[in-house]
Motif scaffolding. Structure first.
Motif, PDB file in Angstrom:
ATOM      1  N   PRO A 133      -5.941  65.339-102.228  1.00 25.90           N
ATOM      2  CA  PRO A 133      -5.184  65.948-103.326  1.00 25.90           C
ATOM      3  C   PRO A 133      -5.822  65.664-104.680  1.00 25.90           C
ATOM      4  CG  PRO A 133      -3.703  64.859-101.789  1.00 25.90           C
ATOM      5  CD  PRO A 133      -5.098  64.462-101.393  1.00 25.90           C
ATOM      6  N   GLY A 134      -5.997  66.725-105.455  1.00 25.35           N
ATOM      7  CA  GLY A 134      -6.554  66.570-106.800  1.00 25.35           C
ATOM      8  C   GLY A 134      -8.058  66.683-106.868  1.00 25.35           C
ATOM      9  N   ALA A 135      -8.751  66.565-105.733  1.00 23.70           N
ATOM     10  CA  ALA A 135     -10.211  66.669-105.759  1.00 23.70           C
ATOM     11  C   ALA A 135     -10.614  68.088-106.129  1.00 23.70           C
ATOM     12  CB  ALA A 135     -10.784  66.292-104.395  1.00 23.70           C
ATOM     13  N   GLY A 136     -11.612  68.205-107.002  1.00 20.86           N
ATOM     14  CA  GLY A 136     -12.087  69.513-107.420  1.00 20.86           C
ATOM     15  C   GLY A 136     -11.365  70.092-108.609  1.00 20.86           C
ATOM     16  N   LEU A 137     -10.248  69.481-109.019  1.00 22.53           N
ATOM     17  CA  LEU A 137      -9.503  69.982-110.164  1.00 22.53           C
ATOM     18  C   LEU A 137      -9.967  69.283-111.441  1.00 22.53           C
ATOM     19  CD1 LEU A 137      -5.874  70.078-108.697  1.00 22.53           C
ATOM     20  CD2 LEU A 137      -7.510  71.962-108.893  1.00 22.53           C
ATOM     21  N   PRO A 138      -9.884  69.948-112.579  1.00 23.84           N
ATOM     22  CA  PRO A 138     -10.245  69.298-113.852  1.00 23.84           C
ATOM     23  C   PRO A 138      -9.366  68.079-114.089  1.00 23.84           C
ATOM     24  CG  PRO A 138     -10.042  71.678-114.125  1.00 23.84           C
ATOM     25  CD  PRO A 138      -9.527  71.367-112.761  1.00 23.84           C
ATOM     26  N   PRO A 139      -9.842  67.121-114.895  1.00 29.87           N
ATOM     27  CA  PRO A 139      -9.058  65.904-115.161  1.00 29.87           C
ATOM     28  C   PRO A 139      -7.668  66.223-115.708  1.00 29.87           C
ATOM     29  CG  PRO A 139     -11.307  65.675-115.995  1.00 29.87           C
ATOM     30  CD  PRO A 139     -11.164  67.100-115.559  1.00 29.87           C
ATOM     31  N   GLY A 140      -6.680  65.576-115.156  1.00 29.75           N
ATOM     32  CA  GLY A 140      -5.312  65.728-115.632  1.00 29.75           C
ATOM     33  C   GLY A 140      -4.547  66.888-115.033  1.00 29.75           C
ATOM     34  N   VAL A 141      -5.229  67.829-114.368  1.00 32.20           N
ATOM     35  CA  VAL A 141      -4.538  69.009-113.839  1.00 32.20           C
ATOM     36  C   VAL A 141      -3.606  68.637-112.690  1.00 32.20           C
ATOM     37  CG1 VAL A 141      -4.854  71.179-112.590  1.00 32.20           C
ATOM     38  CG2 VAL A 141      -6.249  70.683-114.597  1.00 32.20           C
ATOM     39  N   ALA A 142      -4.081  67.776-111.792  1.00 34.86           N
ATOM     40  CA  ALA A 142      -3.238  67.383-110.662  1.00 34.86           C
ATOM     41  C   ALA A 142      -1.976  66.684-111.143  1.00 34.86           C
ATOM     42  CB  ALA A 142      -4.025  66.478-109.709  1.00 34.86           C
ATOM     43  N   GLU A 143      -2.122  65.826-112.139  1.00 35.31           N
ATOM     44  CA  GLU A 143      -0.957  65.124-112.683  1.00 35.31           C
ATOM     45  C   GLU A 143      -0.002  66.098-113.355  1.00 35.31           C
ATOM     46  OE1 GLU A 143      -4.068  64.335-113.091  1.00 35.31           O
ATOM     47  OE2 GLU A 143      -4.267  62.405-112.051  1.00 35.31           O
ATOM     48  N   ARG A 144      -0.559  67.085-114.077  1.00 33.97           N
ATOM     49  CA  ARG A 144       0.280  68.069-114.754  1.00 33.97           C
ATOM     50  C   ARG A 144       1.032  68.929-113.727  1.00 33.97           C
ATOM     51  NH1 ARG A 144       1.042  70.686-119.541  1.00 33.97           N
ATOM     52  NH2 ARG A 144       1.279  72.950-119.504  1.00 33.97           N
ATOM     53  N   ALA A 145       0.339  69.321-112.646  1.00 37.51           N
ATOM     54  CA  ALA A 145       0.985  70.124-111.607  1.00 37.51           C
ATOM     55  C   ALA A 145       2.095  69.332-110.925  1.00 37.51           C
ATOM     56  CB  ALA A 145      -0.048  70.579-110.585  1.00 37.51           C
ATOM     57  N   ALA A 146       1.840  68.067-110.652  1.00 39.54           N
ATOM     58  CA  ALA A 146       2.865  67.226-110.023  1.00 39.54           C
ATOM     59  C   ALA A 146       4.058  67.041-110.949  1.00 39.54           C
ATOM     60  CB  ALA A 146       2.265  65.871-109.646  1.00 39.54           C
ATOM     61  N   SER A 147       3.792  66.889-112.257  1.00 43.59           N
ATOM     62  CA  SER A 147       4.869  66.742-113.233  1.00 43.59           C
ATOM     63  C   SER A 147       5.707  68.017-113.315  1.00 43.59           C
ATOM     64  CB  SER A 147       4.276  66.415-114.608  1.00 43.59           C
ATOM     65  OG  SER A 147       5.278  66.389-115.597  1.00 43.59           O
ATOM     66  N   PHE A 148       5.043  69.171-113.278  1.00 43.10           N
ATOM     67  CA  PHE A 148       5.744  70.452-113.305  1.00 43.10           C
ATOM     68  C   PHE A 148       6.651  70.589-112.077  1.00 43.10           C
ATOM     69  CE2 PHE A 148       5.533  74.950-111.822  1.00 43.10           C
ATOM     70  CZ  PHE A 148       6.350  75.510-112.785  1.00 43.10           C
ATOM     71  N   ALA A 149       6.118  70.272-110.908  1.00 40.04           N
ATOM     72  CA  ALA A 149       6.917  70.373-109.683  1.00 40.04           C
ATOM     73  C   ALA A 149       8.087  69.404-109.713  1.00 40.04           C
ATOM     74  CB  ALA A 149       6.033  70.109-108.467  1.00 40.04           C
ATOM     75  N   ALA A 150       7.849  68.201-110.213  1.00 42.23           N
ATOM     76  CA  ALA A 150       8.922  67.209-110.279  1.00 42.23           C
ATOM     77  C   ALA A 150      10.025  67.631-111.235  1.00 42.23           C
ATOM     78  CB  ALA A 150       8.346  65.856-110.709  1.00 42.23           C
ATOM     79  N   ALA A 151       9.669  68.383-112.280  1.00 38.58           N
ATOM     80  CA  ALA A 151      10.678  68.859-113.225  1.00 38.58           C
ATOM     81  C   ALA A 151      11.514  69.990-112.632  1.00 38.58           C
ATOM     82  CB  ALA A 151       9.999  69.336-114.511  1.00 38.58           C
ATOM     83  N   LEU A 152      10.906  70.811-111.767  1.00 42.27           N
ATOM     84  CA  LEU A 152      11.613  71.950-111.194  1.00 42.27           C
ATOM     85  C   LEU A 152      12.392  71.603-109.927  1.00 42.27           C
ATOM     86  CD1 LEU A 152       9.376  75.168-111.341  1.00 42.27           C
ATOM     87  CD2 LEU A 152      11.535  74.727-112.488  1.00 42.27           C
ATOM     88  N   ARG A 153      11.881  70.642-109.166  1.00 39.56           N
ATOM     89  CA  ARG A 153      12.428  70.401-107.820  1.00 39.56           C
ATOM     90  C   ARG A 153      13.920  70.046-107.840  1.00 39.56           C
ATOM     91  NH1 ARG A 153       8.470  66.993-106.150  1.00 39.56           N
ATOM     92  NH2 ARG A 153       7.104  68.759-105.637  1.00 39.56           N
ATOM     93  N   PRO A 154      14.381  69.125-108.697  1.00 34.98           N
ATOM     94  CA  PRO A 154      15.821  68.809-108.678  1.00 34.98           C
ATOM     95  C   PRO A 154      16.693  70.010-109.025  1.00 34.98           C
ATOM     96  CG  PRO A 154      14.578  67.116-109.857  1.00 34.98           C
ATOM     97  CD  PRO A 154      13.650  68.256-109.637  1.00 34.98           C
ATOM     98  N   ALA A 155      16.253  70.832-109.980  1.00 39.88           N
ATOM     99  CA  ALA A 155      17.041  72.011-110.352  1.00 39.88           C
ATOM    100  C   ALA A 155      17.086  73.016-109.210  1.00 39.88           C
ATOM    101  CB  ALA A 155      16.454  72.656-111.605  1.00 39.88           C
ATOM    102  N   SER A 156      15.977  73.196-108.509  1.00 40.04           N
ATOM    103  CA  SER A 156      15.954  74.122-107.379  1.00 40.04           C
ATOM    104  C   SER A 156      16.900  73.665-106.282  1.00 40.04           C
ATOM    105  CB  SER A 156      14.529  74.246-106.825  1.00 40.04           C
ATOM    106  OG  SER A 156      13.642  74.731-107.805  1.00 40.04           O
ATOM    107  N   LEU A 157      16.853  72.362-105.979  1.00 42.88           N
ATOM    108  CA  LEU A 157      17.729  71.832-104.939  1.00 42.88           C
ATOM    109  C   LEU A 157      19.193  71.904-105.368  1.00 42.88           C
ATOM    110  CD1 LEU A 157      17.758  70.533-102.162  1.00 42.88           C
ATOM    111  CD2 LEU A 157      17.514  68.303-103.263  1.00 42.88           C
ATOM    112  N   ALA A 158      19.458  71.574-106.632  1.00 44.10           N
ATOM    113  CA  ALA A 158      20.829  71.638-107.139  1.00 44.10           C
ATOM    114  C   ALA A 158      21.364  73.066-107.102  1.00 44.10           C
ATOM    115  CB  ALA A 158      20.887  71.090-108.564  1.00 44.10           C
ATOM    116  N   SER A 159      20.521  74.045-107.440  1.00 42.94           N
ATOM    117  CA  SER A 159      20.938  75.441-107.407  1.00 42.94           C
ATOM    118  C   SER A 159      21.281  75.874-105.987  1.00 42.94           C
ATOM    119  CB  SER A 159      19.828  76.327-107.972  1.00 42.94           C
ATOM    120  OG  SER A 159      20.206  77.683-107.956  1.00 42.94           O
TER     121      SER A 159
END
Length: 427
Positions: free
Chosen positions: A48-74
């Motif tokens: 995971p994260g290999a081949g991606l520019p620096p910080g992109v994997a962390e940003r993608a994980a942060s985005f998913a973590a922000a959406l996941r609780p709302a999706s489950l709650a909905s």
């Protein structure tokens, strides 16, 4: 329950079991469980994260973590609202009340009651949907104005409510006309509806959200048409969708059957990807056509819909359940809230099965793209670019991926491409 009623209930359950078994057999036979032999030296490890520019994997994980609780709650909130409406007097009162100004006939109760129930459910979860849009704006993935977002919500709700209302009207009408065998007729109608819907979706639903223009003549258009010809599945046109009005995400797909089959590129894809990577995406989509994935999915959907309706016919003979809803039987409009709840629960149960099949089918389409283009470098670069632009979580929680993941993760797809490349090099 009379003897005839018990016999009808047993017949409905038997048909549900037979159709369910046919569905399982089709899934087992048509799902590509094994794709590649193990290359020399073993499988390529997933990083995971290999081949991606620096910080992109962390940003993608942060985005998913922000959406996941709302999706489950909905999801949970929607089910809770549906349960309250189905299992308390509130739902049946709403069904009768909305039809009263028009005389209260059963047809209006079904049509307007269904619309009212679905709109109520959508309104309750609307704040969570709005929060999700805020998150997508915050991370630069959404470009929609709030007016366009509201329009999209209204259009999708209207389409969903209209289709569902007509389906339930047919179901209740059949139950009133053929009280003993309604479920059999309804199961056949549901299966047919799935098949017809697959053909009509590209020409009826897609234009409600996007405008499509032909791709200008040029090398890319010629190459994509030639790729489809080489694939053995010629297409009628190559279209560009105005996706940038809503998102920065990259995508392409092939939709339609026969004379309606066309390659569709997001305008964002056309603007941001080099031609070789666009061809790799399209080759993946052509893989679905070459292996009849849409046709197989339609058949699975038809069998699943038929089995679900037959099972519904059995459940609606259970007197305590009907008494709880206040309905006299499946021909009573007051049964509508219960049918909607059971449909939601059935969809939830089917989700992990559907996604399990989808992940394997998508992996097969990836291999088809590699075989068709013979360009693992372009495929890998395309996957990395998609992951970075679309903010796909490179390492989602295993349970979440098992239940909701419709595609392999980006790192899994890159590892598959490297396995393919090593097998080619090994002859």
């Amino acid at each position: 329950m009379s003897g005839a009623g018990r016999a009808g209930a047993r017949a409905a359950l038997l048909v549900a079991v037979v159709l369910g078994a046919a569905f399982v057999v089709l899934v087992a036979v048509r799902t590509p469980w094994t794709l590649l032999p193990e290359p020399p030296g073993g499988r390529t490890p997933v990083r995971p994260g290999a081949g991606l520019p620096p910080g992109v994997a962390e940003r993608a994980a942060s985005f998913a973590a922000a959406l996941r609780p709302a999706s489950l709650a909905s999801l949970l909130l929607g089910l809770a609202v549906s349960a309250v409406l189905a299992l308390t007097p509130l739902g049946r009162r709403l069904v009768t009340a909305v039809a009263r100004p028009l005389g209260g006939r059963w047809t209006w109760q079904v049509l307007l009651g269904t619309v009212a129930l679905l709109v109520a459910g959508r309104l309750v979860t609307l704040p969570l949907a709005a929060y999700g849009e805020v998150v997508r704006h915050r991370y630069g993935l959404s470009t929609r104005s709030w007016a366009l977002w509201a329009r999209d919500v209204a259009v999708s709700t209207a389409i969903d409510a209209a289709i569902t209302a007509v389906v339930l009207l047919v179901l209740v009408w059949l139950a009133r006309r053929a009280p003993r065998t309604w479920w059999a007729w309804a199961a056949a109608a549901a299966a047919g509806f799935v098949v017809v819907g697959s053909f009509l979706y590209p020409v009826v639903i897609e234009p409600a959200f996007n405008r499509f223009t032909p791709l200008a003549a040029g090398q890319l258009r010629s190459d994509l048409l030639a790729l489809a010809q080489e694939n053995g599945t010629p297409v009628q046109d190559v279209l560009v969708a105005d996706a940038s009005r809503r998102t920065t995400a990259l995508n392409a797909y092939v939709s339609g059957f026969g004379s309606t089959r066309r390659i569709v590129l997001y305008d964002t894809t056309l603007e941001q990807l080099p031609d070789a990577e666009i061809e790799s995406i399209v080759a993946h989509e052509l893989g679905h056509v070459a292996t009849d994935d849409v046709l197989t999915g339609t058949l699975m959907g038809a069998l699943g819909a038929g089995a679900a309706v037959a099972l519904l016919g059995w459940l609606l003979t259970w007197t305590p359940l009907l008494r709880r809803t206040g309905a006299d039987g499946p021909g009573d409009p007051r049964v509508v809230p219960l049918v909607l709840l059971l449909a939601s629960l059935g969809t939830l149960v089917a989700t992990p099965v559907q996604n399990l099949v989808s992940r394997h089918v998508e992996a097969r389409a990836d291999l088809h793209a590699l075989d068709l283009t013979r360009d693992a470098a372009a495929f890998t670069a395309m996957q990395d670019r998609l992951a970075a632009t679309n903010l796909a979580d490179p390492d989602p929680p295993a349970a979440w991926q098992w239940f909701f993941g419709s595609h392999p993760t980006g790192p899994q797809r890159v590892a598959l491409a490297r396995d393919w490349q090593r097998l080619q090099e090994a002859g």
